[in-house]
Design a protein around this motif. Structure first.
Motif, PDB file in Angstrom:
ATOM      1  N   GLY A  78       0.818  -1.203   0.000  1.00  0.00           N
ATOM      2  CA  GLY A  78       0.000   0.000   0.000  1.00  0.00           C
ATOM      3  C   GLY A  78       0.850   1.252   0.000  1.00  0.00           C
ATOM      4  O   GLY A  78       1.984   1.249   0.474  1.00  0.00           O
ATOM      5  N   SER A  79       0.284   2.306  -0.528  1.00  0.00           N
ATOM      6  CA  SER A  79       0.959   3.604  -0.614  1.00  0.00           C
ATOM      7  C   SER A  79       0.214   4.622   0.233  1.00  0.00           C
ATOM      8  O   SER A  79      -0.994   4.526   0.400  1.00  0.00           O
ATOM      9  N   PRO A  80       0.941   5.621   0.744  1.00  0.00           N
ATOM     10  CA  PRO A  80       0.239   6.697   1.448  1.00  0.00           C
ATOM     11  C   PRO A  80      -0.623   7.494   0.472  1.00  0.00           C
ATOM     12  O   PRO A  80      -0.310   7.569  -0.720  1.00  0.00           O
ATOM     13  N   ALA A  81      -1.701   8.076   0.967  1.00  0.00           N
ATOM     14  CA  ALA A  81      -2.641   8.806   0.105  1.00  0.00           C
ATOM     15  C   ALA A  81      -1.989   9.971  -0.618  1.00  0.00           C
ATOM     16  O   ALA A  81      -2.365  10.305  -1.743  1.00  0.00           O
ATOM     17  N   ASN A  82      -0.964  10.568  -0.014  1.00  0.00           N
ATOM     18  CA  ASN A  82      -0.352  11.756  -0.619  1.00  0.00           C
ATOM     19  C   ASN A  82       0.827  11.436  -1.549  1.00  0.00           C
ATOM     20  O   ASN A  82       1.409  12.337  -2.126  1.00  0.00           O
ATOM     21  N   VAL A 122       5.400   5.580  -3.826  1.00  0.00           N
ATOM     22  CA  VAL A 122       6.166   4.801  -2.848  1.00  0.00           C
ATOM     23  C   VAL A 122       5.241   3.846  -2.094  1.00  0.00           C
ATOM     24  O   VAL A 122       4.022   3.997  -2.112  1.00  0.00           O
ATOM     25  N   ILE A 123       5.861   2.877  -1.440  1.00  0.00           N
ATOM     26  CA  ILE A 123       5.130   1.898  -0.628  1.00  0.00           C
ATOM     27  C   ILE A 123       5.531   2.130   0.822  1.00  0.00           C
ATOM     28  O   ILE A 123       6.723   2.226   1.133  1.00  0.00           O
ATOM     29  N   ASN A 124       4.529   2.206   1.702  1.00  0.00           N
ATOM     30  CA  ASN A 124       4.849   2.342   3.127  1.00  0.00           C
ATOM     31  C   ASN A 124       4.359   1.164   3.964  1.00  0.00           C
ATOM     32  O   ASN A 124       4.798   0.985   5.091  1.00  0.00           O
ATOM     33  N   THR A 125       3.454   0.366   3.419  1.00  0.00           N
ATOM     34  CA  THR A 125       2.988  -0.833   4.127  1.00  0.00           C
ATOM     35  C   THR A 125       2.883  -2.002   3.160  1.00  0.00           C
ATOM     36  O   THR A 125       2.675  -1.814   1.956  1.00  0.00           O
ATOM     37  N   THR A 126       3.027  -3.190   3.718  1.00  0.00           N
ATOM     38  CA  THR A 126       2.855  -4.401   2.923  1.00  0.00           C
ATOM     39  C   THR A 126       2.160  -5.449   3.780  1.00  0.00           C
ATOM     40  O   THR A 126       2.527  -5.651   4.936  1.00  0.00           O
ATOM     41  N   TYR A 137      -2.846 -12.859   7.849  1.00  0.00           N
ATOM     42  CA  TYR A 137      -1.866 -11.929   7.306  1.00  0.00           C
ATOM     43  C   TYR A 137      -1.128 -11.210   8.420  1.00  0.00           C
ATOM     44  O   TYR A 137      -1.588 -11.127   9.551  1.00  0.00           O
ATOM     45  N   ILE A 138       0.028 -10.710   8.046  1.00  0.00           N
ATOM     46  CA  ILE A 138       0.815  -9.827   8.897  1.00  0.00           C
ATOM     47  C   ILE A 138       1.058  -8.567   8.075  1.00  0.00           C
ATOM     48  O   ILE A 138       1.481  -8.646   6.921  1.00  0.00           O
ATOM     49  N   GLU A 145      11.568   3.014   5.956  1.00  0.00           N
ATOM     50  CA  GLU A 145      11.761   3.927   4.817  1.00  0.00           C
ATOM     51  C   GLU A 145      10.766   3.531   3.729  1.00  0.00           C
ATOM     52  O   GLU A 145      10.507   2.345   3.520  1.00  0.00           O
ATOM     53  N   HIS A 146      10.238   4.518   3.039  1.00  0.00           N
ATOM     54  CA  HIS A 146       9.349   4.205   1.927  1.00  0.00           C
ATOM     55  C   HIS A 146      10.136   3.473   0.840  1.00  0.00           C
ATOM     56  O   HIS A 146      11.314   3.742   0.622  1.00  0.00           O
TER      57      HIS A 146
END
Length: 128
Positions: free
Chosen positions: A62-66, A70-74, A86-87, A93-94
């Protein structure tokens, strides 16, 4: 005839018990990771995956809305015989989005060794 029927039912019940044990092992391992998340924060994902010893079947980032670049979560999805678990990882870091999103879409979010290897060196900020 009754003996054959009893034998068949017994064999199916053994299969159900084995499936429950596998599911419980998966649930236990994931709960252990979440409870001991301090052990993984600030370290590469490879440490968590080595302790987990279960290969993810699906990876969704997932990417931040702004900033969609970049990816900040998986989310790493794992499957037992009966359920999916899931985990979620928040990255320190992005991560550049292009290569990973391309792999995810090409493989319809099924986890590949190539994708897991990209994430292994990324530093974990949080686990949930």
């Amino acid at each position: 005839m009754k003996i054959c029927l009893i034998l068949i039912l017994f064999i199916f019940n053994i299969g159900n018990v084995e499936a429950q044990i596998k599911e419980n092992d998966t649930v236990i391992k994931i709960k252990e990771i979440r409870l001991n998340k301090e052990k993984y924060i600030g370290k590469p994902l490879a440490v968590l995956l080595a302790d987990l010893k279960i290969k993810p079947v699906k990876i969704i980032s997932g990417s931040p809305a702004n900033n969609r670049n970049v990816i900040n979560t998986t989310d790493f999805h794992f499957r037992s015989d009966l359920n999916n678990y899931y985990i979620s990882i928040l990255w320190q870091e992005h991560i550049t989005n292009k290569e990973i999103k391309k792999i995810e879409k090409a493989n319809k979010y099924k986890a590949t060794n190539e994708e897991v290897n990209i994430f292994k060196e990324c530093i974990v900020k949080d686990v949930f």
